[in-house]
Design an enzyme around this catalytic site. Sequence first.
Site, PDB file in Angstrom:
ATOM      1  N   CYS A 289       0.805  -1.231   0.000  1.00 41.54           N
ATOM      2  CA  CYS A 289       0.000   0.000   0.000  1.00 41.54           C
ATOM      3  C   CYS A 289       0.833   1.274   0.000  1.00 41.54           C
ATOM      4  CB  CYS A 289      -0.952  -0.002   1.193  1.00 41.54           C
ATOM      5  SG  CYS A 289      -2.314  -1.174   0.996  1.00 41.54           S
ATOM      6  N   SER A 290       2.146   1.159   0.052  1.00 40.82           N
ATOM      7  CA  SER A 290       3.017   2.335  -0.066  1.00 40.82           C
ATOM      8  C   SER A 290       3.582   2.483  -1.478  1.00 40.82           C
ATOM      9  CB  SER A 290       4.169   2.243   0.944  1.00 40.82           C
ATOM     10  OG  SER A 290       3.694   2.293   2.261  1.00 40.82           O
TER      11      SER A 290
END
Length: 381
Positions: free
Chosen positions: A162-163
């Site tokens: 998710c980064s």
Amino acid sequence: MSEFKMPRGIVISGTGLWTPPDAISNEELVLALNTFAEKFNRDNADAIESGEMQAKPYSSAEFIEKASGIKNRYVISKQGILDPERMRPYLPERADEELCLQAEMGLKAAKLALEKANKKPEDIDAVIVGASYLQRAYPAIAIEIQGELGIDGFAFDMEVACSSATFALQRAVDAISSGSAKAVLVINPELASPQVDFTDRDSHFIFGDVAVATVVERKDTCKAGTAWEILGTKAKTVFSNNIRSNVSYTSRAADVDPFGEGKLFRQNGRKVFKEVCPMAAAHLESQVQELGFEPNAVDRWWLHQANINMNLLIAKKLMGDDATAERAPIVLDRYANTGCAGSVIAFNLNSDDLQVGSKGVICSFGAGYSIGSLALEKVAI
């Protein structure tokens, strides 16, 4: 570790957001899950009664909203997900000669970002695709999109869960800082729904599909009326097993079901909440302080959109009683968790109203653990 000290004069000049046409409400999702659970429990009543199997628990729209803040999500294929006999999207394979689904999603967002930045494909030197899941190993999705747009340069895929969006944006900054590119197109096509176990009450509601794109370039080449100058970037990773996906080509060599028990997305939500919230707040506070200002001087925080309770806690830690939905906007109620794209969606939908001189921070966090952030200031061109 201090933030990356890039030269000033690198800007975000445009973003694009493509939203799939199909939406699923909590109520629709719950109806499908509960119908599935009822049949499963009926068909396996004897084994459940003897303790050999566990009954499938039922869900509710109220449970989902209280646990996450999510009310709706967008997906590529709605019908398969809502079919109690299937409980997964139906995405037919395409021929090698056809544009793959993830590239198609990314291309739509890319065109919107180029339009917003007043750029043409020939103005771009590099394409980076960052996503929580990639449709295939190779050739890179980024190179496929590069070819469709006719961009003369280089392209690659990267994945930091998710980064991925903020890490990809930082790689764009690196490329421009080093002189290897003047303008970079960062694309985040999040095709998350195939990774969701829609029979699992604790995770069936979390993810949605979407695509976002961002143009990063030198300020002296920017053709937009205003842009967001990047003041600093910061990244941090700490290994954790609390968010995990074990889908792998090595399952073939291990003689196990590649989509079997424990292979799809799973997390220990309580541990993630307890460990990531203070980590993210400390990361963001230190970044802006290293740049010479305090968190309360930030006009807007575009935080990762995974769980409303996490966002509220982080915003409270950063801004105290000044934390508001206006200063830390929420989009996950409509879009759900869209992997790495969430903070860029929040930026896309909640940045045009700010005046020149306003400061903001884009931040994402997720599996790894990983945290990436960019501090920005709105400038006139």
